[in-house]
Each structure stands twice: as structure tokens, then as C-alpha cells.
Scaffold this motif. Structure first.
Motif, PDB file in Angstrom:
ATOM      1  N   VAL A 212      -2.369  13.816   6.765  1.00 60.11           N
ATOM      2  CA  VAL A 212      -1.358  12.874   6.279  1.00 60.11           C
ATOM      3  C   VAL A 212      -1.663  11.453   6.739  1.00 60.11           C
ATOM      4  O   VAL A 212      -1.562  10.497   5.964  1.00 60.11           O
ATOM      5  CB  VAL A 212       0.052  13.286   6.758  1.00 60.11           C
ATOM      6  CG1 VAL A 212       1.078  12.192   6.420  1.00 60.11           C
ATOM      7  CG2 VAL A 212       0.475  14.594   6.107  1.00 60.11           C
ATOM      8  N   LEU A 213      -2.067  11.296   8.005  1.00 57.49           N
ATOM      9  CA  LEU A 213      -2.194   9.966   8.594  1.00 57.49           C
ATOM     10  C   LEU A 213      -3.592   9.361   8.480  1.00 57.49           C
ATOM     11  O   LEU A 213      -3.734   8.145   8.609  1.00 57.49           O
ATOM     12  CB  LEU A 213      -1.792  10.012  10.071  1.00 57.49           C
ATOM     13  CG  LEU A 213      -0.333  10.357  10.359  1.00 57.49           C
ATOM     14  CD1 LEU A 213      -0.057  10.353  11.850  1.00 57.49           C
ATOM     15  CD2 LEU A 213       0.607   9.395   9.644  1.00 57.49           C
ATOM     16  N   GLU A 214      -4.596  10.171   8.242  1.00 52.06           N
ATOM     17  CA  GLU A 214      -5.961   9.646   8.169  1.00 52.06           C
ATOM     18  C   GLU A 214      -6.504   9.845   6.763  1.00 52.06           C
ATOM     19  O   GLU A 214      -6.789  10.968   6.339  1.00 52.06           O
ATOM     20  CB  GLU A 214      -6.855  10.343   9.198  1.00 52.06           C
ATOM     21  CG  GLU A 214      -6.376  10.139  10.622  1.00 52.06           C
ATOM     22  CD  GLU A 214      -7.380  10.635  11.649  1.00 52.06           C
ATOM     23  OE1 GLU A 214      -8.579  10.781  11.298  1.00 52.06           O
ATOM     24  OE2 GLU A 214      -6.964  10.890  12.791  1.00 52.06           O
ATOM     25  N   ASP A 215      -6.653   8.750   6.046  1.00 46.56           N
ATOM     26  CA  ASP A 215      -7.129   8.817   4.669  1.00 46.56           C
ATOM     27  C   ASP A 215      -8.548   9.365   4.603  1.00 46.56           C
ATOM     28  O   ASP A 215      -9.415   9.003   5.416  1.00 46.56           O
ATOM     29  CB  ASP A 215      -7.101   7.429   4.027  1.00 46.56           C
ATOM     30  CG  ASP A 215      -5.679   6.982   3.706  1.00 46.56           C
ATOM     31  OD1 ASP A 215      -4.773   7.810   3.862  1.00 46.56           O
ATOM     32  OD2 ASP A 215      -5.498   5.823   3.310  1.00 46.56           O
ATOM     33  N   GLY A 216      -8.800  10.229   3.652  1.00 52.19           N
ATOM     34  CA  GLY A 216     -10.133  10.773   3.445  1.00 52.19           C
ATOM     35  C   GLY A 216     -10.484  11.925   4.364  1.00 52.19           C
ATOM     36  O   GLY A 216     -11.588  12.455   4.289  1.00 52.19           O
ATOM     37  N   TYR A 314      -3.706   5.162  10.532  1.00 55.47           N
ATOM     38  CA  TYR A 314      -3.403   4.353  11.697  1.00 55.47           C
ATOM     39  C   TYR A 314      -4.619   3.540  12.091  1.00 55.47           C
ATOM     40  O   TYR A 314      -5.752   3.860  11.777  1.00 55.47           O
ATOM     41  CB  TYR A 314      -2.965   5.232  12.890  1.00 55.47           C
ATOM     42  CG  TYR A 314      -4.114   5.914  13.584  1.00 55.47           C
ATOM     43  CD1 TYR A 314      -4.828   5.252  14.574  1.00 55.47           C
ATOM     44  CD2 TYR A 314      -4.492   7.209  13.244  1.00 55.47           C
ATOM     45  CE1 TYR A 314      -5.899   5.855  15.199  1.00 55.47           C
ATOM     46  CE2 TYR A 314      -5.559   7.821  13.861  1.00 55.47           C
ATOM     47  CZ  TYR A 314      -6.258   7.139  14.845  1.00 55.47           C
ATOM     48  OH  TYR A 314      -7.334   7.742  15.452  1.00 55.47           O
ATOM     49  N   ASN A 315      -4.376   2.452  12.774  1.00 52.05           N
ATOM     50  CA  ASN A 315      -5.431   1.659  13.395  1.00 52.05           C
ATOM     51  C   ASN A 315      -4.944   1.234  14.761  1.00 52.05           C
ATOM     52  O   ASN A 315      -3.754   1.095  14.990  1.00 52.05           O
ATOM     53  CB  ASN A 315      -5.734   0.394  12.579  1.00 52.05           C
ATOM     54  CG  ASN A 315      -6.418   0.711  11.273  1.00 52.05           C
ATOM     55  OD1 ASN A 315      -7.475   1.327  11.255  1.00 52.05           O
ATOM     56  ND2 ASN A 315      -5.791   0.318  10.172  1.00 52.05           N
ATOM     57  N   LYS A 316      -5.868   1.002  15.667  1.00 52.57           N
ATOM     58  CA  LYS A 316      -5.465   0.426  16.945  1.00 52.57           C
ATOM     59  C   LYS A 316      -5.277  -1.083  16.788  1.00 52.57           C
ATOM     60  O   LYS A 316      -6.062  -1.758  16.134  1.00 52.57           O
ATOM     61  CB  LYS A 316      -6.549   0.689  18.004  1.00 52.57           C
ATOM     62  CG  LYS A 316      -6.464   2.073  18.620  1.00 52.57           C
ATOM     63  CD  LYS A 316      -7.320   2.134  19.856  1.00 52.57           C
ATOM     64  CE  LYS A 316      -7.123   3.462  20.586  1.00 52.57           C
ATOM     65  NZ  LYS A 316      -7.855   3.492  21.857  1.00 52.57           N
TER      66      LYS A 316
END
Length: 324
Positions: A212-216, A314-316
Motif C-alpha cells: 500500500v505504502l511503497e509504489d511498485g 513514504y520518503n524520509k
């Protein structure tokens, strides 16, 4: 749509800390979390009602025909007619259950994506409208759907293997004289399979969060990443699984027991069903929120360093350290 960070998390959290953060997310979610709950409870209850009444009628009719079949003469016209009607009823029952399972699958998929993404945004201290959430679901539903399909196949195979193995061991243990040693072995095997089941459940739910949170990242890739993420935190994750299960399993069992209680009127059973299904939906939403927080903890990303973006996972957040 990116979010700013307001919710703070003090480093690595224990089980209690993860549960507390999950509760904060639910309470801080406001209208969005309330909307997710409403969109969960209404279709769940409608599906429950539809399946309850349709299955109840079909099963009752099937049982009566089986009784009549046993009382009829094999090879007679009545016998042949009843056999045809029974086959037809079984086919209708299988189609009805198939439609019900597919509808439940779709509802669960929507709830899972909505809860995980909304929890991630809230965890980072951001804000999200219902329209933006629906847009996110429409853009990314295929990834968790593929991951869920892989998990379902894998879990089905493991479940069949577990039950076959347990059945074999207990048959050997109960069919042998002086079988204390074999019974002990069967108990140890059952305990081993329980540990495996906990581990598979943990990998499954974390891989769904990943997809869900990480595309690809979906399917076997998401499952593989989940296995890597939980290294060093398997015990913590398994304890979270057990705690959520300790609440959910008895409630689900209570619902089944009360719905089959002949001393209650249909209206009373339905009122109980509304209450219990509402509690089950709340627990499931809370469980997904718990494992969203657990996912970030496995990534060793505190809330103040998380940035959730529409369609970007998400990204930091870049650190200011070292800047002039």
C-alpha cells in the motif's frame, strides 16, 4: 499531496508504545477515520444479512431434501427427482457463497488500503480528505490486490499442509497403545505449526502494508521485503498478532454462537449482530493501524522523519544537520 509532521515518536517503540501510537492515530483521525469505520460497518452488516438469510434458507431446504431422499426408494422417480434438486441446491449454495466471498474480499481490500494509508498520513502528522483518500485507493488498489492474492494462495497451501500433518500425527498418537511419546510429538508439532502460522500472519500483514505504502512493490517482492523488515522484531510482531487475535477471535466466536442460539428471536440476534460486527470492524481497523506503525518501526523511521505523498508512499524528510 505531501504532509507536514506534527506527531512525534520517541525512537524505537515497544509493544505498548506501538499500541498507544495506534490509538492516538485513531483518535486524531477525526472525520476520516470515522468515515472509514462507517464505510466498513455498513457493507459488512449488509453482506452478513444477505449471506445469513440466503444461506439459512438454502441450507434448510437442502437438509429437508436430504431427509426425504433417505426415506425414498433408490432408483424411484421421487429419488431421482430429489437427487436432481439436491445437486441444484448445492450448486446455488456454492455460487451464493462465491459471490459473498468475492464481495467480502472487495470490502476488506478497500478497508485495508484506506486504513493503512490514512494511518500513515496521520502518523506523519498530515491531513487527508476523503476525496484524496479515494483517489489514492483508485490509483494503487492493484498492488495490494496482487499481494493479497499471493498471500491467499500461500496461506491456503500452508493451511492444508498443517491440517493434514496434524491429522496424521494425532491419528497415529490415538491409535497406538502406550502412545504418550507420540502424543508428545504431536503436541510439539502442533506448537511448531502455531509458531509458523504466527510468522506467516506477520509477514502477510506487513507485506500488505508495504504494497500500500511503497509504489511498485507488490506480490512476491512485497512479501520478500516484509520478511527482511521484520528481522530482529519477529517476537514483537508476533506478540502484536496474538494480542489482536485475542480480542478478535473470541468476539467472532461469540457472534457465531449467538446467531445459532434458538432461544433468541431473529430481531434479538440481529441486534447482537450489529453490535458485534461493529466491534469486529473497530478491532480490524485498529489492527491495521497497529501494523502500519509497526512497519515504520521496522524501517526505523520515527514519525518526525516520515513524509507521506499521494501516490509516492513514504520518503524520509531531509535532515537539516550539516547545513550552514
Amino acid at each position: 499531496m505531501s504532509t507536514q509532521n506534527t506527531m512525534k515518536s520517541s525512537g524505537q517503540l515497544g509493544v505498548a508504545g506501538i499500541l498507544i501510537d495506534a490509538l492516538k492515530i485513531l483518535f486524531n483521525g477525526g472525520k476520516l477515520m470515522a468515515s472509514i469505520f462507517v464505510f466498513t460497518i455498513f457493507p459488512s452488516f449488509l453482506l452478513f444479512l444477505g449471506n445469513h438469510f440466503s444461506t439459512k434458507t438454502l441450507v434448510l431446504d437442502l437438509v429437508l431434501k436430504i431427509i426425504d431422499l433417505q426415506q425414498s426408494t433408490p432408483g424411484s422417480a421421487e429419488y431421482i427427482e430429489l437427487m436432481g434438486e439436491i445437486r441444484s441446491d448445492v450448486g446455488i449454495l456454492m455460487v451464493t457463497e462465491g459471490i459473498f466471498i468475492a464481495a467480502v474480499w472487495l470490502v476488506c481490500l478497500f478497508v485495508m488500503i484506506a486504513t493503512i494509508y490514512a494511518s500513515a498520513v496521520n502518523y506523519s502528522g498530515g491531513d487527508l480528505t476523503l476525496k484524496e483518500l479515494i483517489s489514492r485507493i483508485r490509483a494503487t488498489w492493484t498492488s495490494p490486490a496482487i499481494t493479497w492474492f499471493y498471500i491467499s494462495l500461500f496461506n491456503l497451501g500452508c493451511t492444508l499442509l498443517v491440517w493434514a500433518s496434524l491429522g496424521f500425527f494425532f491419528m497415529v498418537a490415538t491409535g497406538s497403545s502406550g502412545s504418550i511419546a507420540l502424543t508428545a510429538i504431536a503436541f510439539m508439532v502442533a506448537l511448531l505449526f502455531l509458531c509458523i502460522a504466527l510468522y506467516l500472519s506477520l509477514v502477510s500483514i506487513v507485506s500488505l502494508v508495504v504494497s500500500v505504502l511503497e509504489d511498485g512493490c507488490y506480490g512476491m517482492e512485497a512479501i520478500g521485503k516484509a520478511e527482511g523488515l521484520i528481522k530482529g522484531r519477529r517476537l514483537q510482531g508476533s506478540l502484536l498478532i496474538v494480542l489482536c487475535g485475542l480480542v478478535l477471535v473470541p468476539i467472532s466466536g461469540f457472534l457465531g454462537f449467538e446467531m445459532s442460539n434458538v432461544n433468541f428471536t431473529e430481531a434479538t440476534r440481529l441486534r447482537i449482530a450489529v453490535l458485534v460486527i461493529s466491534i469486529i470492524c473497530m478491532v480490524k481497523i485498529f489492527s491495521l493501524t497497529v501494523f502500519t506503525v509497526f512497519y515504520y518501526q521496522c524501517n526505523e523511521i520515527p514519525a518526525e522523519e516520515v513524509q507521506v505523498q499521494q501516490g509516492k508512499g513514504y520518503n524520509k524528510v531531509p535532515s537539516d544537520e550539516g547545513l550552514p
